[in-house]
Design an enzyme around this catalytic site. Structure first.
Site, PDB file in Angstrom:
ATOM      1  N   GLU A 128      35.674  36.977  52.152  1.00  0.00           N
ATOM      2  CA  GLU A 128      35.974  37.322  50.806  1.00  0.00           C
ATOM      3  C   GLU A 128      35.267  38.833  50.357  1.00  0.00           C
ATOM      4  O   GLU A 128      35.889  39.719  49.733  1.00  0.00           O
ATOM      5  CB  GLU A 128      35.384  36.381  49.651  1.00  0.00           C
ATOM      6  N   THR A 181      42.342  43.183  45.522  1.00  0.00           N
ATOM      7  CA  THR A 181      41.151  42.559  44.688  1.00  0.00           C
ATOM      8  C   THR A 181      40.171  43.789  44.398  1.00  0.00           C
ATOM      9  O   THR A 181      39.677  43.513  43.393  1.00  0.00           O
ATOM     10  CB  THR A 181      40.366  41.442  45.530  1.00  0.00           C
TER      11      THR A 181
HETATM   12  N1  HSE Z   1      37.291  35.945  40.807  1.00  0.00           N
HETATM   13  C1  HSE Z   1      37.680  36.928  41.938  1.00  0.00           C
HETATM   14  C2  HSE Z   1      38.096  38.176  40.806  1.00  0.00           C
HETATM   15  C3  HSE Z   1      38.766  36.386  42.805  1.00  0.00           C
HETATM   16  O1  HSE Z   1      38.708  37.837  39.760  1.00  0.00           O
HETATM   17  O2  HSE Z   1      37.925  39.201  41.423  1.00  0.00           O
HETATM   18  C4  HSE Z   1      39.418  37.381  43.452  1.00  0.00           C
HETATM   19  O3  HSE Z   1      39.945  36.864  44.664  1.00  0.00           O
END
Ligand code: HSE
Length: 309
Positions: A128, A181
């Site tokens: 991540e 992201t």
């Molecule tokens: N919580 C994270 C975001 C999740 O909103 O950026 C992204 O995978």
């Protein structure tokens, strides 16, 4: 066991009131990951099907998470990973999390489960961090533990599994664009007014209460985001109209799924869920916007073993 195939599901995070801490495991979208033992030590990614992604173990989240897990253990064989992507990267329903969590889960099974769920979450988080630029466990936690989860801390990892009301369903609609992201995190302001912080904390607390009491009116008032959604929604075509259509069609709540562009709606009734999906998708069709849409129950068990040899 020499080989294992798992289904690693998608997930919705933030749920409007819990940025980076709330997550929900989906039932019917996910990656299929096969991991097999090899005589030669080390990790290789043999194939990636479905979407074009690198097989380089230092650039693919599955390889990054697997290396993070294995650095804590001595094994005298290696692992070969085959990935069938069922989740489009950059869609907002945890594509990278499905690959990294599914891979470490499968490796742990082949090793006879020396690692705990929290260990698996920790190593998946390395994947991540690689794609988003920062650590967060809100996608990987519900996939590994199942259901709806709250990540209290990522320092010494602490995850709480919350109740999943039986009738609760999610409707996901994704306009067919990709939002990285890392880009979506850049639009999130680093400073929050104290009044907004107070309101968001109240929303988070009352959302959690609504899960225990199955009070859907309270859930509707709580799944609200005045901090991040206003900035991120600019990146999503038709977001405000979709929100109106979904609410008008009976949704309990509507928001951005993870970092977008997927939009989630909540409902506690299957025919309402189908009506929400139909009304949103016909709006996209009218505007000639390509989309993907589906309804899912909450997956309370997470990653599923499909086959072992
Ligand atoms: N919580 C994270 C975001 C999740 O909103 O950026 C992204 O995978």
């Amino acid at each position: 066991m020499d080989s294992i195939k798992v289904f690693s599901p998608g997930s919705i995070t933030n749920l409007s009131c819990g940025y980076d801490i709330l997550g929900l495991c989906l039932q019917n979208r996910g990656d299929e990951i096969t991991v097999s033992k090899t005589n030669k030590k080390g990790i290789i990614i043999k194939s990636v099907e479905g979407y074009h992604l690198t097989k380089d173990i230092n650039k693919n989240v599955a390889g990054i998470a697997a290396q993070a897990l294995l650095k804590n253990i001595n094994v005298n064989y290696g692992f070969e990973i085959e990935i069938k992507k069922g989740i489009k990267p950059g869609s907002g329903i945890g594509s990278s999390a499905a690959s990294s969590a599914g891979t470490v889960f499968a490796i742990n099974q082949l090793l006879d489960s020396p690692f705990s769920h929290l260990d698996l979450i920790k190593s998946s988080m390395e994947g991540e961090r690689f794609v988003s630029g920062s650590y967060h466990a809100d996608n990987v936690a519900p996939i590994i533990i199942g259901g709806i989860t709250l990540v209290r801390s990522i320092e010494s990892i602490d995850v709480i599994k919350l109740p999943s009301p039986k009738s609760l369903e999610v409707i996901i609609v994704r306009p067919n664009i990709e939002i990285k992201t890392s880009d979506s995190r850049k639009v999130v302001k680093k400073k929050v007014k104290i009044e907004k912080m107070v309101q968001q904390s109240a929303n988070l607390g009352s959302f959690i209460s609504s899960l225990y009491t199955e009070d859907f009116d309270l859930m509707s008032k709580s799944v609200v985001d005045e901090i991040i959604e206003p900035d991120r929604s600019m990146l999503i075509p038709e977001f405000d109209n979709i929100k109106k259509i979904s609410k008008y069609s009976g949704a309990i709540a509507v928001g951005i799924s993870g970092s977008g562009p997927s939009i989630f709606s909540l409902s506690n009734n299957s025919s309402t869920s189908n009506k929400i999906l139909d009304n949103i998708t016909s709006h996209f069709e009218k505007l000639n916007i390509d989309y993907d849409g589906f309804v899912s129950k909450i997956n309370t068990t997470g990653i599923k073993i499909l086959e072992t040899k």
